[in-house]
Design an enzyme around this catalytic site. Structure first.
Site, PDB file in Angstrom:
ATOM      1  N   ARG A 135    -126.686   5.832 -25.602  1.00 32.72           N
ATOM      2  CA  ARG A 135    -125.918   4.588 -25.670  1.00 32.72           C
ATOM      3  C   ARG A 135    -124.772   4.582 -24.640  1.00 32.72           C
ATOM      4  O   ARG A 135    -124.486   3.586 -24.020  1.00 32.72           O
ATOM      5  CB  ARG A 135    -125.350   4.440 -27.080  1.00 32.72           C
ATOM      6  CG  ARG A 135    -124.689   3.113 -27.320  1.00 32.72           C
ATOM      7  CD  ARG A 135    -123.710   3.087 -28.482  1.00 32.72           C
ATOM      8  NE  ARG A 135    -123.911   4.056 -29.507  1.00 32.72           N
ATOM      9  CZ  ARG A 135    -124.283   3.754 -30.751  1.00 32.72           C
ATOM     10  NH1 ARG A 135    -124.597   2.535 -31.069  1.00 32.72           N
ATOM     11  NH2 ARG A 135    -124.350   4.709 -31.652  1.00 32.72           N
ATOM     12  N   ARG A 139    -123.653  10.841 -21.763  1.00 35.70           N
ATOM     13  CA  ARG A 139    -123.761  11.639 -22.988  1.00 35.70           C
ATOM     14  C   ARG A 139    -124.827  11.081 -23.918  1.00 35.70           C
ATOM     15  O   ARG A 139    -125.029   9.872 -23.961  1.00 35.70           O
ATOM     16  CB  ARG A 139    -122.423  11.772 -23.701  1.00 35.70           C
ATOM     17  CG  ARG A 139    -121.724  10.480 -24.012  1.00 35.70           C
ATOM     18  CD  ARG A 139    -120.234  10.790 -24.266  1.00 35.70           C
ATOM     19  NE  ARG A 139    -119.490   9.665 -24.772  1.00 35.70           N
ATOM     20  CZ  ARG A 139    -118.939   8.726 -23.988  1.00 35.70           C
ATOM     21  NH1 ARG A 139    -119.128   8.750 -22.689  1.00 35.70           N
ATOM     22  NH2 ARG A 139    -118.241   7.746 -24.528  1.00 35.70           N
ATOM     23  N   CYS A 152    -125.276  12.364 -48.520  1.00 34.66           N
ATOM     24  CA  CYS A 152    -124.048  11.628 -48.820  1.00 34.66           C
ATOM     25  C   CYS A 152    -124.431  10.166 -49.044  1.00 34.66           C
ATOM     26  O   CYS A 152    -125.132   9.590 -48.205  1.00 34.66           O
ATOM     27  CB  CYS A 152    -123.080  11.744 -47.643  1.00 34.66           C
ATOM     28  SG  CYS A 152    -123.018  13.425 -46.966  1.00 34.66           S
ATOM     29  N   ARG A 157    -126.909   7.218 -41.414  1.00 38.45           N
ATOM     30  CA  ARG A 157    -128.283   7.407 -40.931  1.00 38.45           C
ATOM     31  C   ARG A 157    -129.267   7.530 -42.093  1.00 38.45           C
ATOM     32  O   ARG A 157    -130.309   8.171 -41.977  1.00 38.45           O
ATOM     33  CB  ARG A 157    -128.311   8.629 -40.016  1.00 38.45           C
ATOM     34  CG  ARG A 157    -129.129   8.374 -38.773  1.00 38.45           C
ATOM     35  CD  ARG A 157    -128.861   9.372 -37.672  1.00 38.45           C
ATOM     36  NE  ARG A 157    -127.755   8.969 -36.841  1.00 38.45           N
ATOM     37  CZ  ARG A 157    -126.769   9.780 -36.432  1.00 38.45           C
ATOM     38  NH1 ARG A 157    -126.757  11.041 -36.793  1.00 38.45           N
ATOM     39  NH2 ARG A 157    -125.805   9.327 -35.667  1.00 38.45           N
ATOM     40  N   ASP A 355    -116.823   1.790 -35.811  1.00 40.12           N
ATOM     41  CA  ASP A 355    -118.020   1.842 -34.975  1.00 40.12           C
ATOM     42  C   ASP A 355    -118.566   0.420 -34.917  1.00 40.12           C
ATOM     43  O   ASP A 355    -118.893  -0.171 -35.958  1.00 40.12           O
ATOM     44  CB  ASP A 355    -119.048   2.800 -35.599  1.00 40.12           C
ATOM     45  CG  ASP A 355    -119.558   3.800 -34.591  1.00 40.12           C
ATOM     46  OD1 ASP A 355    -119.571   3.473 -33.401  1.00 40.12           O
ATOM     47  OD2 ASP A 355    -119.945   4.911 -35.007  1.00 40.12           O
TER      48      ASP A 355
HETATM   49  S1  SF4 Z   1    -126.606  13.070 -41.970  1.00 40.31           S
HETATM   50 FE1  SF4 Z   1    -125.848  11.739 -43.584  1.00 40.31          FE
HETATM   51  S2  SF4 Z   1    -126.542  12.640 -45.515  1.00 40.31           S
HETATM   52 FE2  SF4 Z   1    -126.751  14.201 -43.927  1.00 40.31          FE
HETATM   53  S3  SF4 Z   1    -124.847  15.362 -44.082  1.00 40.31           S
HETATM   54 FE3  SF4 Z   1    -124.547  13.785 -42.504  1.00 40.31          FE
HETATM   55  S4  SF4 Z   1    -123.623  12.044 -43.588  1.00 40.31           S
HETATM   56 FE4  SF4 Z   1    -124.484  13.435 -45.128  1.00 40.31          FE
END
Ligand code: SF4
Length: 398
Positions: A135, A139, A152, A157, A355
């Site tokens: 993007r 880099r 999380c 993502r 972002d």
């Molecule tokens: S990619 Fe997403 S789910 Fe995995 S550790 Fe990072 S924030 Fe948490």
């Protein structure tokens, strides 16, 4: 392969670097969970002991919110036993529980108009046939796996991580990505992310980093983004540190959102990582009900610097399908900045960023401290004390 292809891959075609499956018993009673010493066994065995549903973790925690099983169609749940130990047994608002346990609020997020599976437009910026997001000039973001130690709930993502094996990044993808990086001499900065690159075995990580160093000598800055040190500190071993040192990984960014995640075990493994000579940074996400509080942020940032980890970014939460309910309004983000800047050590204050929707990039969020008004330059400090510095005006006689 681009990110959309990652999203539709059939499980059987996946060859992601998913953690090696080791058969281990999970802890279904609180006494055994709390008696467990995460330092007593290999990190991969601990992955096999992860809790996969709210039903499972309700065996060791009270007041766990009941959610429909369809919640897991959007996003899996995985919680390491180490994290489960840190969770408050009774308080559903424990900052660690809120980060990892599913909530009914997620179904509201899914229905919000502004939520998006790919808010940052990464699919659009992914080089076809690779897992490289290109993007910015010079880099790249190199997504090397779709796996993490724990998921999380606000993950930006989430469209590619979780659902083990379904959206795998395989050897062919890594090869194509390597060819792209090797063939583009203007790329000087590579950030390994995913998923979490530290779910790779030491051998696989050694091989990948070795390829970047040998096939793309124009890469001057090699970084790893990982939450594994926080979710499973015993992943940081002397062997892993040797790999990081061998390939001169210049920066490892970890991801801590609340001081409750900073334990003596994490501190000791961070000390081990610091001895490799790599720079250590922390990226936090601003999350409603978890860290949208001045004192919580002051403690978090000072605790980071106290263990030699420089707070790097505090991100506004992205409008993901399952995590929009964590979003803190911009006005509150600015108030929090004012409550931190000047009140704690300067190097402890990260850049607060949003972002941009669709891939606009990171934009700093900073209140105005210096203003040109009615021909005067007016400055104020963190305590609202003001001073005029008119010699800074255009054309001022100095
Ligand atoms: S990619 Fe997403 S789910 Fe995995 S550790 Fe990072 S924030 Fe948490």
């Amino acid at each position: 392969m681009n990110i959309e292809a990652l999203q539709t891959r059939h499980p059987s075609s996946g060859e992601d670097a998913a953690p090696r499956v080791v058969s281990c018993r999970k802890f279904y009673d609180r006494e055994s969970l709390m008696a467990y010493d995460p330092e007593s066994e290999d990190w991969q065995k601990q992955l096999a002991r992860r809790y996969d549903t709210h039903f499972e973790i309700a065996q060791v925690l009270n007041n766990v919110e009941d959610v429909p099983m369809s919640t897991y169609e959007t996003f899996d749940m995985k919680v390491t036993p180490y994290l489960a130990q840190l969770m408050d047994r009774d308080d559903p608002n424990c900052p660690i529980r809120l980060q990892y346990l599913p909530s009914m609020k997620e179904s509201l997020s899914v229905r919000m108009e502004h939520t998006l599976a790919d808010e940052l437009g990464e699919a659009e910026h992914t080089v076809p046939g690779t897992s490289v997001v290109h993007r910015y000039p010079r880099r790249v973001l190199f997504l090397v796996t779709t796996q993490c130690a724990s998921f999380c709930r606000y993950c930006t993502r989430s469209r590619i991580v979780s659902h083990s094996g379904e959206r795998a990044i395989g050897r062919a993808d890594l090869d194509a990505s390597m060819a792209y990086i090797a063939g583009n001499k203007e790329i000087e900065d590579v950030l390994l992310s995913g998923g979490d690159p530290l779910v790779f075995t030491d051998r696989k990580l050694d091989e990948l980093l070795g390829r970047i160093r040998s096939e793309a000598p124009h890469v001057r800055f090699l970084r790893i983004g990982s939450r594994l040190p926080v979710q499973l500190p015993t992943r940081i071993t002397p062997e892993l540190c040797a790999v990081i040192e061998k390939h001169d990984v210049q920066m490892v960014n970890i991801h801590i959102n609340h001081s409750k995640e900073i334990t003596p075990l994490l501190r000791s493994r961070i000390r081990m990582l610091r001895r490799t000579g790599t720079m250590l940074g922390n990226q936090s996400v601003l999350l409603k009900g978890i860290n949208d509080d001045v004192q919580v942020l002051r403690d978090l940032f000072m605790d980071c610097v106290s263990m030699g980890v420089r707070p790097y970014y505090l991100y506004q939460n992205d409008q993901t399908l399952q995590g929009a309910h964590f979003t803190v309004p911009l006005s509150r983000m600015l108030e929090l900045y004012e409550g931190v800047r000047g009140w704690i050590s300067g190097p402890a204050v990260p850049t607060f960023v949003i972002d941009g929707l669709g891939g606009l990039g990171k934009m700093p969020v900073i209140p105005t401290y210096v203003e040109e008004r009615e021909g005067h330059i007016e400055c104020r400090n963190y305590k609202q004390e003001r001073v005029r510095m008119d010699y800074l005006r255009d054309g001022a006689k100095i």
